[in-house]
Design a protein around this motif. Sequence first.
Motif, PDB file in Angstrom:
ATOM      1  N   GLY A 163       0.819  -1.213   0.000  1.00  0.00           N
ATOM      2  CA  GLY A 163       0.000   0.000   0.000  1.00  0.00           C
ATOM      3  C   GLY A 163       0.849   1.258   0.000  1.00  0.00           C
ATOM      4  O   GLY A 163       0.570   2.220  -0.734  1.00  0.00           O
ATOM      5  N   LYS A 164       1.900   1.255   0.819  1.00  0.00           N
ATOM      6  CA  LYS A 164       2.774   2.432   0.882  1.00  0.00           C
ATOM      7  C   LYS A 164       3.571   2.592  -0.407  1.00  0.00           C
ATOM      8  O   LYS A 164       3.755   3.713  -0.908  1.00  0.00           O
ATOM      9  N   LEU A 165       4.051   1.493  -0.962  1.00  0.00           N
ATOM     10  CA  LEU A 165       4.790   1.569  -2.225  1.00  0.00           C
ATOM     11  C   LEU A 165       3.912   2.159  -3.332  1.00  0.00           C
ATOM     12  O   LEU A 165       4.414   2.859  -4.213  1.00  0.00           O
ATOM     13  N   ALA A 166       2.605   1.896  -3.258  1.00  0.00           N
ATOM     14  CA  ALA A 166       1.682   2.447  -4.264  1.00  0.00           C
ATOM     15  C   ALA A 166       1.590   3.963  -4.175  1.00  0.00           C
ATOM     16  O   ALA A 166       1.260   4.621  -5.161  1.00  0.00           O
ATOM     17  N   ASP A 167       1.846   4.526  -2.984  1.00  0.00           N
ATOM     18  CA  ASP A 167       1.870   5.989  -2.836  1.00  0.00           C
ATOM     19  C   ASP A 167       3.172   6.593  -3.363  1.00  0.00           C
ATOM     20  O   ASP A 167       3.229   7.775  -3.681  1.00  0.00           O
ATOM     21  N   GLN A 209      -4.809  -7.706  -4.070  1.00  0.00           N
ATOM     22  CA  GLN A 209      -6.021  -7.228  -3.409  1.00  0.00           C
ATOM     23  C   GLN A 209      -5.923  -5.756  -3.014  1.00  0.00           C
ATOM     24  O   GLN A 209      -6.867  -4.992  -3.215  1.00  0.00           O
ATOM     25  N   ILE A 210      -4.784  -5.336  -2.474  1.00  0.00           N
ATOM     26  CA  ILE A 210      -4.672  -3.937  -2.029  1.00  0.00           C
ATOM     27  C   ILE A 210      -4.454  -3.002  -3.216  1.00  0.00           C
ATOM     28  O   ILE A 210      -5.026  -1.909  -3.278  1.00  0.00           O
ATOM     29  N   LEU A 211      -3.639  -3.406  -4.198  1.00  0.00           N
ATOM     30  CA  LEU A 211      -3.355  -2.526  -5.332  1.00  0.00           C
ATOM     31  C   LEU A 211      -4.599  -2.311  -6.194  1.00  0.00           C
ATOM     32  O   LEU A 211      -4.772  -1.233  -6.775  1.00  0.00           O
ATOM     33  N   THR A 212      -5.473  -3.310  -6.285  1.00  0.00           N
ATOM     34  CA  THR A 212      -6.728  -3.125  -7.009  1.00  0.00           C
ATOM     35  C   THR A 212      -7.547  -2.006  -6.373  1.00  0.00           C
ATOM     36  O   THR A 212      -8.076  -1.126  -7.064  1.00  0.00           O
TER      37      THR A 212
END
Length: 513
Positions: free
Chosen positions: A64-68, A114-117
């Motif tokens: 989740g943090k990497l996606a930010d 699941q989280i990146l979606t």
Amino acid sequence: MTHRQILEALSGLLLVLFVAMISATIVSVALPQIIGALKGSQSQYTWVVTASLLASTASTPIWGKLADLFDKKLLLQIAIVIFMVASLACGFAQNTGQLIAFRAIQGLGMGALQILTQVVIAAMISPKERGRYNGYLGAVMAVATVAGPLIGGLIAETSWLGWRWCFFIAVPFTITAFVLLAKTLNIRTARRSDVSIDYWGATLIAAGVSILLIWVTFVGNSFEWSSWQTLAMAGGGVVLLALATWVESRVREPIVPLHVIKRRTPALAILASLAVGMAMFGGSVFLGQYFQIGRGYGPTAAGLLTIPMMIGVLFSSTISGRMVSKSGQTKPYILAGLIVLLAGFAGLATIDHETPIVLISVYMLAVGIGVGMSMQNLVLVIQNTVPLREIGAASGAVTFFRSLGGTVGVSVLGAVLANRVATSIAEGLTKAGIPLTGDAAKAGGSLNIAALPEPIKEIVRAAYGDATGHIFLISAAIAVVGLIAAVFLKPAKLRDSLDLPEQPAKQEAPTPA
């Protein structure tokens, strides 16, 4: 992105979610046969599920943090590759040890998908409109959960395929999803020169959670509650998580944003998600085992018998998602969902090895309705309170705690089930006058029921059937905690904008209360 572009990209995202969900549900109904074929035990049965949940849980806030911080599309493609390779490895496993290890790697990909979606959808659609699209997510989850056990059961019972295809079947889906997303997903990622990754926080969180979950799995079975192993593992896990909290409060880019989860609304939503995850995952994982071992159905029939729960998820998530988008309110649907979920678990707590299937179906339908109305809306509550730049970390936090609840639920309820089954089998054998030697001594630890003598087989089936109701009673008690947390949620209107206004975001940061 235009509405058409969103729908095109959504097709790939929903397929990704379908891949992640179907991998778990295909395996769930075939697990008794898989563990039997690999000559595994009840504790290994639990660990095949727990290993993937553990890896998924520990890595979720990191993804989740990497996606930010980085390109969301690239991260999603990396996750798809990890998941595909691990699925192939699971299919080639030669023993339960290898299968558990490969499932852990598969869990890294499952958690990321699941989280990146959710993060990608949040980056495309405003919270108010997101309710409708979250309904689509719920529908896909329901279809995957319905299709998974059916496909898994058919594969397990088809001699020319075999259980290994329960893992191989994910490969064509992942390849298709990869190609679709490469063509349709187009999200602009702001280039940042000040990226800082919290390696210490990520390591401490993963290590602390892992140690505590390993302790929960083995305590009361391999060693006593009051033992040096408990002191070392439970104490060590708590110390590591305390250190992680200290690190997260001081680094510039924390993996778990404490200033977000300290606020009342996110904190209560996270507590409710933790309880829902613990109750739902912990209980539903053992339904397939109940129908096969406790009631004597085959894998395909066991998959068909879980359909009422999936129908509940399908309709309640789709309908409540549209109603949330129309009204902009989430709390009424969350409360209603958790009340129905509690009623469903209370009903399942009364089952034994002779309960009518129709009655069990009604209870499962209630559980499915409760999950569909509450789970995605709890994520939406938190996403509505944070700016777009923190959407990945916030979504990762709530998914992390929900998965943590699920992992703890599977571990705790699996340990309770194993101990209760062993006790019931010993009592049943004693009453029947069967000495606790040979096949009888091994009955409590074997899932290969067909290989047992007939008198022992019936005692084992009754023990599993009767013990399952006890673990659902624990699930009902946990669901009460989620309901209490939801009662204290502040009613809030979902915003129409993709991001929070700049001024409120600045004012909110120094007051994390």
